[in-house]
Design an enzyme around this catalytic site. Structure first.
Site, PDB file in Angstrom:
ATOM      1  N   LYS A 242      30.971  44.478  48.316  1.00 58.14           N
ATOM      2  CA  LYS A 242      31.427  45.169  47.112  1.00 58.14           C
ATOM      3  C   LYS A 242      31.318  44.181  45.949  1.00 58.14           C
ATOM      4  O   LYS A 242      32.058  43.196  45.883  1.00 58.14           O
ATOM      5  CB  LYS A 242      32.879  45.624  47.320  1.00 58.14           C
ATOM      6  CG  LYS A 242      33.596  46.089  46.070  1.00 58.14           C
ATOM      7  CD  LYS A 242      35.058  46.388  46.403  1.00 58.14           C
ATOM      8  CE  LYS A 242      35.888  46.577  45.143  1.00 58.14           C
ATOM      9  NZ  LYS A 242      37.298  46.883  45.474  1.00 58.14           N
TER      10      LYS A 242
ATOM     11  N   GLU B 106      37.886  56.819  49.589  1.00 63.34           N
ATOM     12  CA  GLU B 106      38.793  55.677  49.707  1.00 63.34           C
ATOM     13  C   GLU B 106      40.093  55.958  48.970  1.00 63.34           C
ATOM     14  O   GLU B 106      40.069  56.383  47.812  1.00 63.34           O
ATOM     15  CB  GLU B 106      38.094  54.441  49.117  1.00 63.34           C
ATOM     16  CG  GLU B 106      38.987  53.262  48.848  1.00 63.34           C
ATOM     17  CD  GLU B 106      38.315  52.226  47.944  1.00 63.34           C
ATOM     18  OE1 GLU B 106      39.058  51.497  47.262  1.00 63.34           O
ATOM     19  OE2 GLU B 106      37.080  52.153  47.902  1.00 63.34           O
TER      20      GLU B 106
END
Length: 207
Positions: A128, A39
């Site tokens: 998350k 990411e």
């Protein structure tokens, strides 16, 4: 593809602050260590260029995504850069829906059960749990009692190799790794050592 990648290696590399001219060497050592999701947060220098570099460099079984995605417009920019995953610090249903409509996976940040179920209702692929150092394994265990078993809980924030085991025992499915894995100024060799330590700790939680 997101859940398949996390089953191969339940670790997401968060490269906050990385530059396009260094992302190739660091992306390579991460892939070689076993990472299958990388990411690039959008508050990094030229993040879309770094995403393009990683996507061109890495095999198809490695997902490349963007973090700190705050708006539907940014979702489209990530798609244009050939990113495949939208990671958010918050849970905005408009951003989650924009990701789904663009054919991208989404990982919104949630800190309460109410936010978690709202994110799932909006179409989130995984949750998350952020910030993990504030929530801790006790909260993961409590969530696991009510969140459907097929939903992946991914703590992010302050995760270290030594902390993985307790989180997994509580019900964590995977982890996002930030400054303990990479921070600006680190060499590829330093990142390699950190990555190998995390992968080794992850494998120990899976036995």
């Amino acid at each position: 593809m997101l859940k398949e990648a996390l089953k191969q290696c339940g670790l997401i590399a968060i490269l906050r602050g990385i530059r396009p001219d260094e992302v190739e060497s660091i992306g390579k050592v991460l892939y070689d260590a076993g990472f299958r999701i990388i990411e690039v947060p959008l508050n990094s220098p030229e993040p879309f260029e770094s995403i393009r570099v990683l996507r061109d460099l890495l095999p198809a079984n490695c997902m490349v995504g963007a973090g700190t995605v705050l708006s539907p417009a940014q979702v489209l920019q990530v798609k244009d850069a050939e990113g495949q995953l939208i990671v958010m610090p918050h849970s905005d249903p408009e951003v989650i829906r924009a990701a789904t409509e663009a054919g991208l996976a989404s990982a919104p940040g949630v800190a309460t059960v109410t936010e978690a179920f709202a994110a799932l209702a909006a179409g989130a692929d995984i949750l998350k749990m952020f910030p993990a150092e504030q929530l801790g394994p006790v909260v993961v265990k409590a969530w696991r009692a009510v969140i459907p078993a097929n939903v992946m809980l991914v703590p992010v924030g302050g995760i270290t190799p030594a902390g993985l085991k307790e989180f997994v025992a509580a019900g964590a499915s995977a982890f996002g790794l930030g400054s303990a894995l990479y921070k600006p100024g680190m060499s590829a060799e330093q990142v390699k050592q950190n990555a190998e330590a995390f992968v080794s700790a992850w494998k120990q939680t899976q036995t």
